[in-house]
Design an enzyme around this catalytic site. Structure first.
Site, mmCIF file in Angstrom:
data_model
loop_
_atom_site.group_PDB
_atom_site.id
_atom_site.type_symbol
_atom_site.label_atom_id
_atom_site.label_comp_id
_atom_site.label_asym_id
_atom_site.label_seq_id
_atom_site.Cartn_x
_atom_site.Cartn_y
_atom_site.Cartn_z
ATOM 1 N N GLU A 171 12.801 18.073 -24.232
ATOM 2 C CA GLU A 171 12.067 18.462 -23.021
ATOM 3 C C GLU A 171 12.698 19.701 -22.370
ATOM 4 O O GLU A 171 12.011 20.481 -21.729
ATOM 5 C CB GLU A 171 12.037 17.303 -22.010
ATOM 6 C CG GLU A 171 11.321 16.050 -22.503
ATOM 7 C CD GLU A 171 9.793 16.114 -22.393
ATOM 8 O OE1 GLU A 171 9.253 17.156 -21.996
ATOM 9 O OE2 GLU A 171 9.144 15.100 -22.732
ATOM 10 N N ASN A 178 2.690 19.899 -20.977
ATOM 11 C CA ASN A 178 2.339 19.074 -22.143
ATOM 12 C C ASN A 178 2.491 19.825 -23.460
ATOM 13 O O ASN A 178 1.991 19.368 -24.489
ATOM 14 C CB ASN A 178 0.896 18.570 -21.999
ATOM 15 C CG ASN A 178 0.739 17.660 -20.805
ATOM 16 O OD1 ASN A 178 1.648 16.898 -20.471
ATOM 17 N ND2 ASN A 178 -0.389 17.748 -20.117
ATOM 18 N N HIS A 226 2.830 17.947 -26.704
ATOM 19 C CA HIS A 226 2.540 16.539 -26.445
ATOM 20 C C HIS A 226 1.291 16.014 -27.156
ATOM 21 O O HIS A 226 1.215 14.813 -27.402
ATOM 22 C CB HIS A 226 2.439 16.286 -24.938
ATOM 23 C CG HIS A 226 3.783 16.202 -24.264
ATOM 24 N ND1 HIS A 226 4.654 17.267 -24.218
ATOM 25 C CD2 HIS A 226 4.420 15.179 -23.636
ATOM 26 C CE1 HIS A 226 5.747 16.902 -23.566
ATOM 27 N NE2 HIS A 226 5.639 15.643 -23.216
ATOM 28 N N LYS A 248 4.618 11.629 -11.253
ATOM 29 C CA LYS A 248 3.762 10.836 -12.147
ATOM 30 C C LYS A 248 4.419 9.477 -12.332
ATOM 31 O O LYS A 248 5.557 9.396 -12.805
ATOM 32 C CB LYS A 248 3.607 11.522 -13.509
ATOM 33 C CG LYS A 248 2.612 12.656 -13.506
ATOM 34 C CD LYS A 248 2.351 13.132 -14.927
ATOM 35 C CE LYS A 248 1.344 14.273 -14.934
ATOM 36 N NZ LYS A 248 1.179 14.855 -16.283
ATOM 37 N N LYS A 304 10.100 22.924 -13.343
ATOM 38 C CA LYS A 304 9.147 21.832 -13.092
ATOM 39 C C LYS A 304 8.719 21.832 -11.629
ATOM 40 O O LYS A 304 7.535 21.644 -11.312
ATOM 41 C CB LYS A 304 9.745 20.489 -13.488
ATOM 42 C CG LYS A 304 8.762 19.357 -13.218
ATOM 43 C CD LYS A 304 8.698 18.318 -14.267
ATOM 44 C CE LYS A 304 7.484 17.409 -14.015
ATOM 45 N NZ LYS A 304 7.504 16.202 -14.805
ATOM 46 N N HIS A 343 1.986 12.663 -29.034
ATOM 47 C CA HIS A 343 1.346 11.376 -28.742
ATOM 48 C C HIS A 343 0.712 10.781 -29.994
ATOM 49 O O HIS A 343 0.759 9.569 -30.206
ATOM 50 C CB HIS A 343 0.324 11.528 -27.613
ATOM 51 C CG HIS A 343 0.992 11.743 -26.280
ATOM 52 N ND1 HIS A 343 0.348 12.305 -25.200
ATOM 53 C CD2 HIS A 343 2.255 11.486 -25.855
ATOM 54 C CE1 HIS A 343 1.192 12.376 -24.172
ATOM 55 N NE2 HIS A 343 2.359 11.887 -24.553
ATOM 56 N N ARG A 367 -0.162 22.703 -14.505
ATOM 57 C CA ARG A 367 0.742 21.602 -14.862
ATOM 58 C C ARG A 367 0.543 21.152 -16.311
ATOM 59 O O ARG A 367 1.461 20.611 -16.934
ATOM 60 C CB ARG A 367 0.567 20.424 -13.893
ATOM 61 C CG ARG A 367 1.606 19.336 -14.122
ATOM 62 C CD ARG A 367 1.689 18.331 -12.986
ATOM 63 N NE ARG A 367 2.686 17.318 -13.297
ATOM 64 C CZ ARG A 367 3.197 16.463 -12.423
ATOM 65 N NH1 ARG A 367 2.808 16.492 -11.177
ATOM 66 N NH2 ARG A 367 4.100 15.575 -12.796
ATOM 67 N N HIS A 423 10.364 9.669 -27.871
ATOM 68 C CA HIS A 423 9.397 10.600 -27.265
ATOM 69 C C HIS A 423 9.881 12.052 -27.341
ATOM 70 O O HIS A 423 9.146 12.949 -27.786
ATOM 71 C CB HIS A 423 9.131 10.193 -25.812
ATOM 72 C CG HIS A 423 8.237 11.149 -25.095
ATOM 73 N ND1 HIS A 423 6.884 11.252 -25.360
ATOM 74 C CD2 HIS A 423 8.499 12.083 -24.149
ATOM 75 C CE1 HIS A 423 6.360 12.196 -24.595
ATOM 76 N NE2 HIS A 423 7.318 12.719 -23.854
ATOM 77 N N ARG A 435 0.811 -1.232 0.000
ATOM 78 C CA ARG A 435 0.000 0.000 0.000
ATOM 79 C C ARG A 435 0.838 1.273 0.000
ATOM 80 O O ARG A 435 0.377 2.345 0.377
ATOM 81 C CB ARG A 435 -0.969 0.026 1.183
ATOM 82 C CG ARG A 435 -1.980 -1.105 1.133
ATOM 83 C CD ARG A 435 -3.263 -0.739 1.845
ATOM 84 N NE ARG A 435 -4.219 -1.822 1.699
ATOM 85 C CZ ARG A 435 -4.318 -2.845 2.533
ATOM 86 N NH1 ARG A 435 -3.530 -2.913 3.587
ATOM 87 N NH2 ARG A 435 -5.194 -3.788 2.324
ATOM 88 N N GLU A 438 -2.312 18.253 -11.740
ATOM 89 C CA GLU A 438 -2.677 18.738 -13.085
ATOM 90 C C GLU A 438 -4.143 19.150 -13.205
ATOM 91 O O GLU A 438 -4.860 18.720 -14.097
ATOM 92 C CB GLU A 438 -2.318 17.679 -14.138
ATOM 93 C CG GLU A 438 -2.159 18.306 -15.526
ATOM 94 C CD GLU A 438 -1.572 17.348 -16.556
ATOM 95 O OE1 GLU A 438 -0.515 16.757 -16.279
ATOM 96 O OE2 GLU A 438 -2.182 17.206 -17.621
HETATM 97 N N1 GLY Z 1 5.748 15.128 -17.883
HETATM 98 C C1 GLY Z 1 4.697 16.001 -17.606
HETATM 99 C C2 GLY Z 1 4.363 16.114 -16.153
HETATM 100 O O1 GLY Z 1 5.105 15.617 -15.342
HETATM 101 O O2 GLY Z 1 3.359 16.672 -15.805
#
Ligand code: GLY
Length: 373
Positions: free
Chosen positions: A188, A248, A251, A146, A230, A255, A244, A269, A124, A240
């Site tokens: 990035e 993207n 992106h 993430k 970041k 994608h 946040r 990517h 958990r 997000e």
């Molecule tokens: N890679 C995008 C984020 O971490 O929100």
């Protein structure tokens, strides 16, 4: 030699530091030891990274009296799925990881996302430390919590927000990256300048080529500035709900292009992010949001770095504009059937837009596809 920097990610009881500098593997034990309840860690990595860095990490932990076990998975995106998750979780249980232990993720984005998710669900939830070995992981995926895996429905569709307890970004590790992977990660880095810091983009225009050639002080600064940006965004919008989403930038295009190229090495990517950023500026210019010459400036820098900037730079055939737009509709950022784009009013001035006219999007894609040989 540049000093070691610490960028703090202020998230209350989940706050942590990103330590950036050279020679950090040798100091891993000393840096991690204050977080440990017992001097025992389980490392999750992949075989290629293990061959390059595992001994150094284990020696660094050992120097502080920390014993470690290591689980080396197969390299590559395919590991970041249900089977890889099972292997990681069962391997951590085999290693008798306890609830108060800390897992160490040693690798690029695949290992960081997978090991982080395994840590999130193991007993958990156990804590984990990220030791990112790729530029992309140092500036993006290791920071912000993430974690997750891919399923047959798409990338990153199963996962959890689970913040690391510490991130060690060792600039020396970037020396071992193939040039193509380094430049993909640079996609990035550029993104941060484009989305919110015009002065950083100016700096990258001036220093990017030397940084790519190997200047470690410049690499250190680029990683630190990216992580600072970041960390700021994540601390204001961890899950997000708003800001946040700016991360993207590029992106939604990326994608769709990754899906169209079968998530293969036709397009990495970060390469898709760079092309996606150029297309996002094309779309912004087409909608009259930014100056007509801004997309050319973005492309000029990417080209100076030796990076792909056009749909036509992607090897092999691409589907038509309508099919690419369909693939964008599969993206998890779609809300109420609306495509969501990050557009820009200029370099460093990105914003979220849910109202892109289909005609403008189609014509940007058609113009790009028309350049294909
Ligand atoms: N890679 C995008 C984020 O971490 O929100």
């Amino acid at each position: 030699m540049t000093a070691i920097d610490r960028v703090h990610v202020p998230l209350g009881d989940r706050a942590y530091d990103v330590v950036i500098g050279r020679g950090l593997l040798a100091q891993a034990g000393a840096l991690i030891e204050p977080l440990l309840q017992r001097k025992q860690m389980a490392i999750v990595t992949e075989t290629r990274v293990a061959g390059l860095h595992l001994d150094a990490v284990q020696a660094g932990l050992g120097a502080a009296g920390i014993a470690s076990t290591a689980l080396a998975l197969a390299p590559g995106e395919a590991t970041k799925g249900w089977a890889g998750l099972t292997e990681a979780v069962e391997g951590l249980l085999d290693a008798k990881v306890e609830r108060r232990d800390i897992v160490l993720a040693l690798g690029g984005g695949v290992i960081g996302d997978l090991a982080g998710f395994a840590a999130a669900i193991l007993r958990r939830g156990v804590r984990f430390v990220q030791v990112p070995t790729s530029l992309l992981a140092q500036v993006d995926s290791s920071v912000g919590g993430k974690t997750g895996i891919n399923t047959r429905h798409g990338k990153n569709l199963v996962g959890a927000f689970h913040q690391p307890a510490l991130v060690l970004a060792d600039i020396d590790l970037l020396d071992t990256l193939p040039a193509r992977d380094f430049l993909a990660g640079y996609g990035e880095v550029v993104k941060y300048g484009l989305l919110g810091d015009a002065a950083f983009f100016d700096w990258l225009e001036a220093n990017g080529p030397a940084l790519a050639k190997g200047d470690r002080d410049l690499r250190h600064y680029a990683v630190r500035r990216s992580v600072e940006m970041k960390a700021g965004i994540v601390s204001r919008d961890e899950t997000e709900q708003g800001e946040r989403a700016l991360l993207n930038l590029g992106h939604t295009f990326c994608h769709a292009l990754e899906a169209a190229t079968g998530y293969s090495d036709r397009l990495l990517h970060g390469e898709g992010v760079a092309i996606g950023c150029a297309l996002a500026f094309d779309l912004s210019a087409r909608m009259g949001l930014c100056a007509q010459e801004t997309p050319s400036r973005v492309r000029a820098h990417l080209r100076a770095m030796g990076m792909a900037t056009e749909l036509a730079d992607i090897p092999g055939d691409l589907p038509g504009a309508a099919a690419l737009i369909d693939l964008m509709g599969q993206d998890k950022k779609v809300q109420d059937g609306q495509l969501r784009f990050i557009l820009a009013r200029g370099i460093g001035a990105a914003f979220v837009c849910d109202a892109v006219p289909m005609e403008a999007l189609r014509s940007v894609l058609e113009d790009g596809l028309a350049l294909q040989g």
